[in-house]
Scaffold this motif. Structure first.
Motif, PDB file in Angstrom:
ATOM      1  N   ALA A  48       0.843  -1.199   0.000  1.00  0.00           N
ATOM      2  CA  ALA A  48       0.000   0.000   0.000  1.00  0.00           C
ATOM      3  C   ALA A  48       0.876   1.247   0.000  1.00  0.00           C
ATOM      4  CB  ALA A  48      -0.911  -0.015   1.222  1.00  0.00           C
ATOM      5  N   PRO A  49       0.292   2.412  -0.323  1.00  0.00           N
ATOM      6  CA  PRO A  49       1.061   3.655  -0.298  1.00  0.00           C
ATOM      7  C   PRO A  49       1.502   4.003   1.133  1.00  0.00           C
ATOM      8  CG  PRO A  49      -1.073   3.959  -1.381  1.00  0.00           C
ATOM      9  CD  PRO A  49      -1.081   2.613  -0.763  1.00  0.00           C
ATOM     10  N   VAL A  50       2.619   4.703   1.223  1.00  0.00           N
ATOM     11  CA  VAL A  50       3.147   5.148   2.509  1.00  0.00           C
ATOM     12  C   VAL A  50       2.136   6.074   3.197  1.00  0.00           C
ATOM     13  CG1 VAL A  50       4.960   6.617   3.507  1.00  0.00           C
ATOM     14  CG2 VAL A  50       5.549   4.867   1.815  1.00  0.00           C
ATOM     15  N   GLY A  51       2.028   5.931   4.511  1.00  0.00           N
ATOM     16  CA  GLY A  51       1.173   6.825   5.292  1.00  0.00           C
ATOM     17  C   GLY A  51       0.247   6.071   6.221  1.00  0.00           C
ATOM     18  N   ASP A  52      -0.640   6.841   6.865  1.00  0.00           N
ATOM     19  CA  ASP A  52      -1.610   6.272   7.806  1.00  0.00           C
ATOM     20  C   ASP A  52      -2.846   5.821   7.044  1.00  0.00           C
ATOM     21  OD1 ASP A  52       0.075   6.909   9.931  1.00  0.00           O
ATOM     22  OD2 ASP A  52      -0.829   8.879  10.206  1.00  0.00           O
ATOM     23  N   HIS A  53      -3.283   4.595   7.323  1.00  0.00           N
ATOM     24  CA  HIS A  53      -4.424   4.019   6.601  1.00  0.00           C
ATOM     25  C   HIS A  53      -5.348   3.266   7.552  1.00  0.00           C
ATOM     26  CE1 HIS A  53      -2.810   4.822   2.607  1.00  0.00           C
ATOM     27  NE2 HIS A  53      -1.632   4.439   3.074  1.00  0.00           N
ATOM     28  N   THR A  54      -6.603   3.145   7.153  1.00  0.00           N
ATOM     29  CA  THR A  54      -7.529   2.221   7.795  1.00  0.00           C
ATOM     30  C   THR A  54      -7.460   0.929   7.000  1.00  0.00           C
ATOM     31  OG1 THR A  54      -8.994   3.984   8.519  1.00  0.00           O
ATOM     32  CG2 THR A  54      -9.936   1.775   8.419  1.00  0.00           C
ATOM     33  N   ILE A  55      -7.148  -0.154   7.683  1.00  0.00           N
ATOM     34  CA  ILE A  55      -7.037  -1.463   7.045  1.00  0.00           C
ATOM     35  C   ILE A  55      -8.319  -2.230   7.348  1.00  0.00           C
ATOM     36  CG2 ILE A  55      -5.656  -3.572   6.827  1.00  0.00           C
ATOM     37  CD1 ILE A  55      -4.171  -0.853   6.174  1.00  0.00           C
ATOM     38  N   HIS A  56      -8.928  -2.768   6.310  1.00  0.00           N
ATOM     39  CA  HIS A  56     -10.168  -3.532   6.439  1.00  0.00           C
ATOM     40  C   HIS A  56      -9.850  -5.012   6.272  1.00  0.00           C
ATOM     41  CE1 HIS A  56     -12.517   0.223   5.882  1.00  0.00           C
ATOM     42  NE2 HIS A  56     -11.488   0.539   5.119  1.00  0.00           N
ATOM     43  N   ILE A  57     -10.369  -5.840   7.182  1.00  0.00           N
ATOM     44  CA  ILE A  57     -10.220  -7.295   7.082  1.00  0.00           C
ATOM     45  C   ILE A  57     -11.620  -7.868   7.194  1.00  0.00           C
ATOM     46  CG2 ILE A  57      -9.208  -9.375   8.106  1.00  0.00           C
ATOM     47  CD1 ILE A  57      -7.094  -7.511   9.412  1.00  0.00           C
ATOM     48  N   GLN A  58     -12.007  -8.703   6.229  1.00  0.00           N
ATOM     49  CA  GLN A  58     -13.362  -9.260   6.274  1.00  0.00           C
ATOM     50  C   GLN A  58     -13.447 -10.544   5.479  1.00  0.00           C
ATOM     51  OE1 GLN A  58     -15.208  -5.768   4.445  1.00  0.00           O
ATOM     52  NE2 GLN A  58     -15.793  -7.011   2.679  1.00  0.00           N
ATOM     53  N   THR A  59     -14.517 -11.297   5.758  1.00  0.00           N
ATOM     54  CA  THR A  59     -14.864 -12.439   4.915  1.00  0.00           C
ATOM     55  C   THR A  59     -16.137 -12.076   4.176  1.00  0.00           C
ATOM     56  OG1 THR A  59     -16.041 -13.462   6.763  1.00  0.00           O
ATOM     57  CG2 THR A  59     -13.770 -14.194   6.368  1.00  0.00           C
ATOM     58  N   GLY A  60     -16.271 -12.597   2.974  1.00  0.00           N
ATOM     59  CA  GLY A  60     -17.453 -12.285   2.161  1.00  0.00           C
ATOM     60  C   GLY A  60     -17.606 -10.788   1.994  1.00  0.00           C
ATOM     61  N   ASP A  61     -18.839 -10.293   2.176  1.00  0.00           N
ATOM     62  CA  ASP A  61     -19.075  -8.855   2.012  1.00  0.00           C
ATOM     63  C   ASP A  61     -18.870  -8.087   3.315  1.00  0.00           C
ATOM     64  OD1 ASP A  61     -21.296  -9.447   3.537  1.00  0.00           O
ATOM     65  OD2 ASP A  61     -22.762  -8.865   2.022  1.00  0.00           O
ATOM     66  N   GLY A  62     -18.417  -8.768   4.357  1.00  0.00           N
ATOM     67  CA  GLY A  62     -18.132  -8.104   5.622  1.00  0.00           C
ATOM     68  C   GLY A  62     -19.339  -7.904   6.518  1.00  0.00           C
ATOM     69  N   SER A  63     -20.502  -8.420   6.110  1.00  0.00           N
ATOM     70  CA  SER A  63     -21.701  -8.178   6.909  1.00  0.00           C
ATOM     71  C   SER A  63     -21.761  -9.038   8.174  1.00  0.00           C
ATOM     72  CB  SER A  63     -22.963  -8.369   6.064  1.00  0.00           C
ATOM     73  OG  SER A  63     -23.028  -9.686   5.574  1.00  0.00           O
ATOM     74  N   ASN A  64     -21.024 -10.151   8.211  1.00  0.00           N
ATOM     75  CA  ASN A  64     -21.009 -11.007   9.405  1.00  0.00           C
ATOM     76  C   ASN A  64     -19.711 -10.896  10.201  1.00  0.00           C
ATOM     77  OD1 ASN A  64     -23.587 -12.175   8.966  1.00  0.00           O
ATOM     78  ND2 ASN A  64     -22.698 -13.564   7.469  1.00  0.00           N
ATOM     79  N   PHE A  65     -18.585 -10.876   9.503  1.00  0.00           N
ATOM     80  CA  PHE A  65     -17.284 -10.860  10.162  1.00  0.00           C
ATOM     81  C   PHE A  65     -16.397  -9.802   9.512  1.00  0.00           C
ATOM     82  CE2 PHE A  65     -18.906 -15.212  10.285  1.00  0.00           C
ATOM     83  CZ  PHE A  65     -18.934 -15.440  11.656  1.00  0.00           C
ATOM     84  N   ARG A  66     -15.971  -8.832  10.320  1.00  0.00           N
ATOM     85  CA  ARG A  66     -15.056  -7.811   9.793  1.00  0.00           C
ATOM     86  C   ARG A  66     -14.328  -7.101  10.927  1.00  0.00           C
ATOM     87  NH1 ARG A  66     -19.955  -5.167   8.861  1.00  0.00           N
ATOM     88  NH2 ARG A  66     -20.196  -3.295  10.132  1.00  0.00           N
ATOM     89  N   THR A  67     -13.176  -6.551  10.584  1.00  0.00           N
ATOM     90  CA  THR A  67     -12.342  -5.810  11.520  1.00  0.00           C
ATOM     91  C   THR A  67     -11.761  -4.620  10.770  1.00  0.00           C
ATOM     92  OG1 THR A  67     -11.778  -7.818  12.728  1.00  0.00           O
ATOM     93  CG2 THR A  67     -10.249  -5.982  12.944  1.00  0.00           C
ATOM     94  N   GLN A  68     -11.646  -3.492  11.456  1.00  0.00           N
ATOM     95  CA  GLN A  68     -10.968  -2.322  10.901  1.00  0.00           C
ATOM     96  C   GLN A  68      -9.909  -1.882  11.892  1.00  0.00           C
ATOM     97  OE1 GLN A  68     -13.612   0.888   9.875  1.00  0.00           O
ATOM     98  NE2 GLN A  68     -14.904  -0.400   8.622  1.00  0.00           N
ATOM     99  N   ILE A  69      -8.712  -1.630  11.382  1.00  0.00           N
ATOM    100  CA  ILE A  69      -7.631  -1.163  12.247  1.00  0.00           C
ATOM    101  C   ILE A  69      -6.913  -0.018  11.568  1.00  0.00           C
ATOM    102  CG2 ILE A  69      -7.257  -3.371  13.421  1.00  0.00           C
ATOM    103  CD1 ILE A  69      -4.822  -3.738  11.504  1.00  0.00           C
TER     104      ILE A  69
END
Length: 131
Positions: A48-69
């Motif tokens: 990814a590009p250098v800098g501060d980012h929100t990273i999204h982790i999910q399965t499928g469309d993210g409606s059941n299981f997801r994390t943002q960091i």
């Protein structure tokens, strides 16, 4: 453009099992997506590009299981994310109808997720299912 890498391992909510096939992605300031998928052992490396980012982790469309960091990408470096950051959180209610075949409720609980038992009657009721 300067880029770096984030690496980590996607794990179940309680850290007991690696999650393969999870989407890991972020966006730059022009909303271009940078994307990868975790392997069978849950491992991933996201460029990814250098800098501060929100990273999204999910399965499928993210409606059941997801994390943002939040994470900082450093130029020409690989930053290793902590397993506590990359665990896949449950964000929806899960229900099951008790059966005799696979005991899905036991499987869900061993991963650190919760599920509510419902009946076949509940399954036929749109108001129950809507929850």
């Amino acid at each position: 453009m300067k880029t770096g890498k984030l690496s980590g391992k996607v794990m179940s909510q309680n850290g007991s099992k690696p999650i393969g096939g999870a989407s890991v992605f972020t966006f730059d300031d022009k909303y271009k997506i940078y994307y990868t998928t975790s392997d069978a052992d849950g491992n991933f490396t996201l460029e990814a590009p250098v800098g501060d980012h929100t990273i999204h982790i999910q399965t499928g469309d993210g409606s059941n299981f997801r994390t943002q960091i939040s994470a900082t990408v450093k130029n020409n470096e690989t930053v290793n994310l902590n397993a506590s950051q990359t665990k896949l959180n449950q964000v929806a209610k899960i229900a099951y109808v008790k059966g005799s075949y696979d005991k899905i409720e036991d499987i869900i609980q061993t991963l650190g997720y919760t599920a509510t038992e419902i009946t076949n009657t509940d399954l036929a009721n749109i108001n129950s299912i809507a929850q």
